[in-house]
Design a protein around this motif. Structure first.
Motif, PDB file in Angstrom:
ATOM      1  N   ASP A   4       3.949  -1.602   7.262  1.00 43.06           N
ATOM      2  CA  ASP A   4       4.763  -2.802   8.292  1.00 43.06           C
ATOM      3  C   ASP A   4       4.137  -3.321   8.978  1.00 43.06           C
ATOM      4  O   ASP A   4       3.524  -4.737   9.413  1.00 43.06           O
ATOM      5  N   LEU A   5       3.301  -2.641  10.097  1.00 39.58           N
ATOM      6  CA  LEU A   5       2.336  -2.656  11.400  1.00 39.58           C
ATOM      7  C   LEU A   5       1.032  -3.193  10.984  1.00 39.58           C
ATOM      8  O   LEU A   5       0.328  -3.598  11.688  1.00 39.58           O
ATOM      9  N   ASN A   6      -0.104  -2.694   9.653  1.00 44.17           N
ATOM     10  CA  ASN A   6      -0.930  -2.499   9.946  1.00 44.17           C
ATOM     11  C   ASN A   6      -1.126  -3.009   7.973  1.00 44.17           C
ATOM     12  O   ASN A   6      -1.346  -2.311   7.404  1.00 44.17           O
ATOM     13  N   PRO A   7      -0.388  -4.498   7.930  1.00 44.97           N
ATOM     14  CA  PRO A   7      -0.512  -4.488   6.038  1.00 44.97           C
ATOM     15  C   PRO A   7      -2.190  -5.037   5.538  1.00 44.97           C
ATOM     16  O   PRO A   7      -2.828  -5.004   6.323  1.00 44.97           O
ATOM     17  N   VAL A  35       1.840  -7.820   3.294  1.00 44.82           N
ATOM     18  CA  VAL A  35       2.027  -7.280   1.605  1.00 44.82           C
ATOM     19  C   VAL A  35       1.374  -5.603   2.087  1.00 44.82           C
ATOM     20  O   VAL A  35       0.090  -5.482   2.589  1.00 44.82           O
ATOM     21  N   ASN A  36       1.771  -4.630   1.762  1.00 39.52           N
ATOM     22  CA  ASN A  36       1.874  -3.502   2.126  1.00 39.52           C
ATOM     23  C   ASN A  36       0.756  -3.257   1.427  1.00 39.52           C
ATOM     24  O   ASN A  36       0.818  -3.086  -0.013  1.00 39.52           O
ATOM     25  N   ALA A  37       0.287  -1.989   1.601  1.00 40.08           N
ATOM     26  CA  ALA A  37      -0.741  -1.485   0.481  1.00 40.08           C
ATOM     27  C   ALA A  37       0.139  -0.613  -0.642  1.00 40.08           C
ATOM     28  O   ALA A  37       1.680  -0.294  -0.110  1.00 40.08           O
ATOM     29  N   ARG A  38      -0.335  -0.193  -1.654  1.00 40.51           N
ATOM     30  CA  ARG A  38       0.104  -0.594  -3.149  1.00 40.51           C
ATOM     31  C   ARG A  38       1.685  -0.585  -2.804  1.00 40.51           C
ATOM     32  O   ARG A  38       2.680   0.090  -3.977  1.00 40.51           O
ATOM     33  N   GLU A  39       2.347  -1.707  -2.509  1.00 39.44           N
ATOM     34  CA  GLU A  39       3.303  -2.247  -2.469  1.00 39.44           C
ATOM     35  C   GLU A  39       3.785  -3.653  -3.276  1.00 39.44           C
ATOM     36  O   GLU A  39       3.255  -4.353  -3.425  1.00 39.44           O
ATOM     37  N   VAL A  40       4.843  -3.360  -4.144  1.00 42.53           N
ATOM     38  CA  VAL A  40       5.472  -4.681  -5.057  1.00 42.53           C
ATOM     39  C   VAL A  40       5.976  -5.959  -3.471  1.00 42.53           C
ATOM     40  O   VAL A  40       7.027  -5.760  -3.576  1.00 42.53           O
ATOM     41  N   LEU A  41       5.148  -6.983  -3.655  1.00 41.24           N
ATOM     42  CA  LEU A  41       6.523  -8.041  -2.770  1.00 41.24           C
ATOM     43  C   LEU A  41       6.293  -8.920  -3.559  1.00 41.24           C
ATOM     44  O   LEU A  41       5.793  -9.876  -4.277  1.00 41.24           O
ATOM     45  N   GLY A  42       8.295  -9.254  -3.562  1.00 41.78           N
ATOM     46  CA  GLY A  42       8.430 -10.296  -4.999  1.00 41.78           C
ATOM     47  C   GLY A  42       8.626 -11.390  -4.014  1.00 41.78           C
ATOM     48  O   GLY A  42       9.396 -11.318  -2.597  1.00 41.78           O
TER      49      GLY A  42
END
Ligand SMILES: Nc1ncnc2c1ncn2[C@@H]1O[C@H](COP(=O)(O)OP(=O)(O)OP(=O)(O)O)[C@@H](O)[C@H]1O
Ligand code: SF4
Ligand SMILES: [Mg+2]
Lengths: 339, 329
Positions: A4-7, A35-42
């Motif tokens: 979250d601090l370094n997206p 958007v963070n690494a390796r995440e799905v942001l809806g």
């Protein structure tokens, strides 16, 4: 490490307007999310709230009369809005790719789907045409196209919507992008085909470790796919949090209304909750909170500030931001969550 | 064997068939048939909603349109209050028609953009020569208020309305002739969830208020569950399962119904369930697979499934299913 601090991607104050004969359409009007690494942001919201324009702005594919007029799109620390054309083409070629809302129209109608996948491979590798063709067929097989050897010779119009969408995903797989923007990838498809496509997107995240921005208006798809969610309303983000918190403790009155209005399988209610009224006109936005004319909470608590000033997108808990006067005082400080 | 329809039903559909010809060759002969609806039977009781659900191209809209004779059927019977609509002569039909209405997915497409919507709504009254202009106008205001619109809306033109409002206009237009039965063909599919909820609430309220009977066609199972008393599931031109709402959703029997249900994303991130992911695409109704039409995608297919077509069985009380898993060989 990204968190979250370094997206991986951070969108700040993004504004994209359309200069039409009727006036300036403020389609995206100060959007912030990451958007963070390796995440799905809806990314969720009603039709016309600016989801697609946000996606096209990140890709720098907004055409006249549209223009991105403000904001930053920080990708690995660089602002995409400051890159020149050729740098942006490189980024689109091998870092960020997009699947469009209408798959058939985003494939090139005059080339076979096999050739289109081969072209993607050839940007990055020295392989021969024959080798890349074989890889293209393998990919079509992987995404579940029946009879892939024959279908590789097919033109986009010879495919169903579900097949065209799978070809788009095959191309995304060939690129191995770090970030994939999927704009309503399953809205036009049947549910059994949607389940197949969502499974492919999960694989993309798990095996290639891509991050995905998944645009949809289907809260069911969000619950199944997303790690975090940003809710959009009339050109702005109104709430952003992790998916469990979103469903367990939604805070923004619009989010609450959305969740309550969905019929849920196996949970029949006599009457569904509704959000009366309409989305405001994006050419002539009202002062104050854009949701005010439809907000039941404003009436209930008799908040007069809502129609006068717009609230900020404020952090109310770790990783949870909300744009609503219920949760902040007039100075933009967090208000106690007593209400 | 018990029948799927009975004489107490307001609507009885029996062995309905609709084939579309495919022309080819130099002489434009019929070279093949698209079997869009292939022997479909069901009944709907007065005041009841039957949900008809299935994926695109399975023939659900064709059922609705053929029932009202908007399309010419290839075979079968549709009885309204005992009278066969499909065989009725034009004169009898005209009287019956008032009682049978339809609401389409995109009401905008069926509204004349040059007419104020009040006039579009009054059209049916004019065709049936009902009332004086003044009476017709009052009737229009009455149905507008029934669907939650205001009097002044009657003077407005279609482009001035949002999607949800347009759908209400479509419903008002269907209501104006005081029908008993309405086919609702994907009436909320094009709407955002909050608007969809509004239209669903209105439809439920109208049914209670006016004692309407509905055939509700949709692809969204959660919506169908919300509104229906009984549900029919269609696959490639056939009904594969027909049961009471609660029976069907608590205990789906047909493997296709099960797959369809497990494919619906549930808005609850804490829920972890095993999904049945079907392989392949829906085959073309031009050349449906032999035997059970679902067998190439069925996770439970047995040898007989590809050889012989199963028949509708009452596998549990009032729960009909067309599948070899429930049929004696
Ligand atoms: N080329 C254009 N010219 C003028 N206005 C436009 C243009 N493209 C988009 N808009 C407007 O921008 C706003 C946002 O549109 P956008 O396509 O981003 O919505 P969306 O959230 O993706 O909706 P949907 O869920 O229907 O896909 C809308 O009001 C739309 O009418
Ligand atoms: S700021 Fe006011 S009007 Fe806007 S969502 Fe919050 S309570 Fe409702
Ligand atoms: Mg869009």
């Amino acid at each position: 490490m990204h968190n979250d601090l370094n997206p991986l991607l951070e969108v700040q104050g993004l504004k994209t307007y359309f200069y039409t004969d009727d006036g300036v359409v403020k389609a995206v009007d100060g959007v912030d999310f990451h958007v963070n690494a390796r995440e799905v942001l809806g990314l969720v919201g009603e039709s016309g709230c600016g989801k697609s324009v946000t996606a096209l702005s990140i890709m720098r594919l907004v055409d006249s009369p549209g223009k991105t007029v403000a904001g930053k799109i920080l990708y690995e620390g660089r602002d995409l809005l400051s890159l020149d054309k050729s740098e942006m083409i490189t980024i689109r070629g091998n870092r960020i790719s997009m699947i469009f809302q209408q798959p058939q129209t985003s494939l090139n109608p005059v080339f076979t789907v096999g050739d289109q996948i081969v072209e993607v491979f050839q940007i990055h590798s020295q392989l021969s045409k024959k080798e890349t063709w074989e890889k293209a067929v393998d990919l079509l097989q992987l995404v579940g196209i029946p009879d892939p050897e024959r279908k590789a010779h097919a033109y986009p119009h010879e495919m169903s919507g579900g097949q065209a969408q799978r070809v788009m995903i095959a191309m995304a797989l060939a690129l191995k992008p770090q970030l994939l923007i999927a704009d309503e990838p399953t809205t036009a498809l049947d549910v059994t085909i949607q389940a197949q496509i969502l499974n492919l997107l999960r694989d993309l995240r798990n095996h290639i470790e891509s991050s995905i921005i998944l645009i949809t208006h289907d809260l069911g798809v969000i619950a199944e796919m997303a790690d975090r969610v940003a809710i959009m309303y009339a050109g702005r983000i109104v709430e952003q949090t992790d998916v469990r918190t979103l469903f367990a403790q939604p805070l923004h009155p619009y989010t609450l209304g959305l969740i309550a209005s969905v019929p849920v399988l196996g949970n029949v209610k006599e009457e569904l909750a509704t959000i009366p009224g309409n989305v405001p006109n994006l050419i002539d936005l009202p002062p104050g909170c854009r949701f005010a004319s439809r907000c039941k909470a404003r009436e209930k608590y008799g908040l007069s500030i809502c129609t006068a000033c717009e609230p900020d997108l404020l952090s109310v808990a770790e990783g949870h931001t909300v744009r609503c006067w219920l949760y902040q005082d007039g100075e933009g400080h967090k208000a106690p969550l007593s209400k | 064997m018990r029948e799927q329809t009975n004489d107490k039903d307001l609507i009885q559909v029996e062995h309905l068939v609709k084939y579309y010809p495919v022309y080819g060759g130099v002489f434009r002969h019929v070279v093949a048939w698209v079997k869009a609806v292939d022997d479909v039977s069901f009944g709907i009781k007065e005041g009841e909603t039957l949900g008809l659900v299935g994926e695109s191209g399975c023939g659900k809209s064709t059922v609705g349109h053929t029932m009202l004779r908007l399309l010419a059927p290839t075979g079968g019977q549709v009885k309204f209050d005992g009278v066969d609509i499909l065989a009725a002569p034009e004169r009898t039909l005209k009287n019956i028609r008032r009682n049978l209405q339809i609401v389409f997915q995109d009401p905008f497409a069926s509204l004349d953009p040059r007419l104020p919507i009040g006039e579009s709504i009054a059209e049916g009254l004019k065709i049936h020569k009902i009332g004086t202009p003044q009476e017709r106008f009052e009737r229009v205001l009455e149905v507008l208020s029934k669907v939650g619109l205001e009097d002044y809306h009657a003077m407005r033109y279609p482009h001035e309305f949002s999607g949800g409002q347009r759908q209400r206009i479509g419903i008002a237009r269907a209501l104006v002739l005081q029908p008993q039965f309405i086919v609702l063909d994907e009436p909320v599919s094009a709407l955002d969830v909050a608007i969809q909820a509004e239209v669903l609430n209105i439809l439920k309220y109208l049914q209670r208020d006016l004692g309407l009977t509905y055939l509700f066609i949709a692809h969204n199972l959660a919506v169908v569950e919300h509104i229906s008393d009984r549900v029919a599931v269609m696959y490639l031109g056939k009904i594969v399962e027909l049961a009471g709402r609660d029976e069907l959703f608590r205990n789906p029997l047909h493997p296709y119904t099960r797959a369809l249900m497990s494919a619906i994303p549930i808005p609850d991130p804490t829920l972890k369930r095993e999904q049945i992911i079907l392989k392949g695409d829906v085959p073309s109704p031009l050349n449906p697979p032999p035997g059970c039409r679902f067998h190439p995608r069925c996770p439970q297919a047995m040898p007989i499934c590809s050889q012989q077509e199963p028949e509708m069985q009452e596998a549990a009380p009032e729960q009909w299913v067309c599948c070899w898993l429930y049929q004696e060989r």
